[in-house]
Every structure is written in C-alpha cells, then in structure tokens.
Design an enzyme around this catalytic site. Sequence first.
Site, PDB file in Angstrom:
ATOM      1  N   HIS A  20       0.834  -1.213   0.000  1.00  0.00           N
ATOM      2  CA  HIS A  20       0.000   0.000   0.000  1.00  0.00           C
ATOM      3  C   HIS A  20       0.866   1.258   0.000  1.00  0.00           C
ATOM      4  CE1 HIS A  20      -3.127  -2.710   2.190  1.00  0.00           C
ATOM      5  NE2 HIS A  20      -2.925  -3.074   0.945  1.00  0.00           N
ATOM      6  N   HIS A  57      -9.148  -2.276  -4.913  1.00  0.00           N
ATOM      7  CA  HIS A  57      -8.019  -2.533  -4.020  1.00  0.00           C
ATOM      8  C   HIS A  57      -7.030  -3.520  -4.640  1.00  0.00           C
ATOM      9  CE1 HIS A  57      -5.737  -2.422  -0.344  1.00  0.00           C
ATOM     10  NE2 HIS A  57      -5.534  -3.718  -0.556  1.00  0.00           N
ATOM     11  N   ASP A  71      -3.067  -2.938  -4.967  1.00  0.00           N
ATOM     12  CA  ASP A  71      -2.022  -3.912  -4.634  1.00  0.00           C
ATOM     13  C   ASP A  71      -1.088  -4.150  -5.817  1.00  0.00           C
ATOM     14  OD1 ASP A  71      -2.823  -4.392  -1.999  1.00  0.00           O
ATOM     15  OD2 ASP A  71      -4.026  -6.157  -2.518  1.00  0.00           O
ATOM     16  N   HIS A  89      -0.510 -11.340  -4.638  1.00  0.00           N
ATOM     17  CA  HIS A  89       0.871 -10.867  -4.571  1.00  0.00           C
ATOM     18  C   HIS A  89       1.889 -11.851  -5.161  1.00  0.00           C
ATOM     19  CE1 HIS A  89      -0.645  -7.636  -2.168  1.00  0.00           C
ATOM     20  NE2 HIS A  89      -1.122  -8.468  -1.269  1.00  0.00           N
TER      21      HIS A  89
HETATM   22 ZN   LIG Z   1      -3.737  -4.698  -0.136  1.00  0.00          ZN
END
Ligand SMILES: [Zn+2]
Length: 257
Positions: free
Chosen positions: A51, A208, A212, A235
């Site tokens: 973030h 969001h 990311d 991720h």
């Molecule tokens: Zn996040």
Amino acid sequence: MLLEPAAAGSGIMFFRRDLGVEVPASFALVGETRLGTVLIRDAARVGVIEHLMAALSGAGIDDVRIELDGPEPPILDGDALCYLALIDAAGVREQDGRRDAIHVRKTIEVKSGEASVRLVPHEGRQFVFTIDFAGKIIGHQYFSFAFSEEGFRAEIAPARTFGFLSDLDALLKMGLSRGASLSNTLAIDGDRLANPQLLRFADEFVRHKILDAIGDLALAGAPIHGRFEGLRSSHALNNQLLRALFADEDNYVRVDS
Ligand SMILES: [Zn+2]
C-alpha cells in the site's frame, strides 16, 4: 515510520533502524507473499509494503528512504490515501537526473490454477483486473484504470484492504496482521459486511486489487508502461510476473522519460 528525502537515482530504500539493515525495494528480494508482499534480506524482513509502494508510485516518487522501527509500515487506514496525505503534507521535490520508464515489448503471462496475470505492450500504464468470489458481498467485479496521478488519488488510493472475518480472527490469534482491525479492513462475514460504514465504492474490492498490483509492480524500480491484466490473482503472481519480465532483456526496454 519515517520518510526521508534521498539522492537522485538512489531509488526506494527501506531501513530497519532496530536491526541496522537496509532493504532495497526490489522485486528480487520478495521472499514471502502469503499475507502481503514481504521483502527479506538476511535476517531483516519488511512486510506488507504494497500500500505504501502504491502511494509512492501514485505520487510519482522515485527516491525516498523509509525508516522503520519494526517489521512493517503502520497500516493506518488500510488504503493508500493515508500515505498520500502524509506525502502531500511533506511536499515533493523534483531532482535532476535521468528518470527511466520500462516499456513492455512482449506479452508476459504467469498462471497458477484459475489465477493469471499478464503484461501486454501498451502505450501508457493501464491496469485491468477481474475477481470472482463466492457470495454476494464481492461476487464478480471488473475494473479498468488508465494510470494518472489524479485518477489514482480519486479512484484507486481510497480503496481499502479486505478480508474474511473468520480469517482475521485466526490471524490475530496467531499474532499476525496485528495492524488490521474493523476500523481499517473491510471484513466479510458470510453474506454481509461486518463494517459497511467503511465502504467507499460498491466495487471497492477490485479497486483494491489494482492498488495492490500498482504497489507490487513498483518493485520493478521504475514505472512499467504496458497493460497489466489480473485475473483472480494476488501478490505471489505479481512477483512472479516481474521475475518473468526481467528474466529476458528482449521482454522490455528502458526509456528515459
Ligand atoms: Zn492490499
């Protein structure tokens, strides 16, 4: 956490003040991706950086030194807007020197089961994301974002992190995600949201995911010009995508922007 100016060309550097170890913000140092993107160098870990990295990318910051007295930045509001507000208060200064952009020359794709990420040659910085979750709260969401600093502030930076209430309870019991709480994390509890007063957009979840991705891709060390396409991904795949991109010099070209 303390953000300090850094010399032109020095990039984004974390410093674990408590350990005396510098940890460059590089995709090559990502050693864990389960709960967020974690840089690991020797015994020093810097976790859940995505973030903050998104906010730095969104504000056009190339060089900064980030001092921490613990293993991760404060999560604050669970978004990137909270970091942008601090950066705005401090101000940003333009420095002399070359500023690289990375232009994608070939389509790069990484898959894992039903999830995939791609980088496709494209003019400018484009992010498209699709997520599919069972249940009514998230369901199917799609968002397309053509990067601009103003657009990032308005459409992406306010989107908060989210999780399932059952997971949150388990993580807190394990001593993980200690910054996450019902005041900064959208918490899904079956077919309802435990804290609907936090919701800023109906499609906040997919926004969001783009936040990311912008943060994870910022670990390339320079803005990536191309179209990022994410499908149900997270991720781990974002990091594999950067490793695949940089594995072959024919995949990209560095341009002074
Ligand atoms: Zn996040």
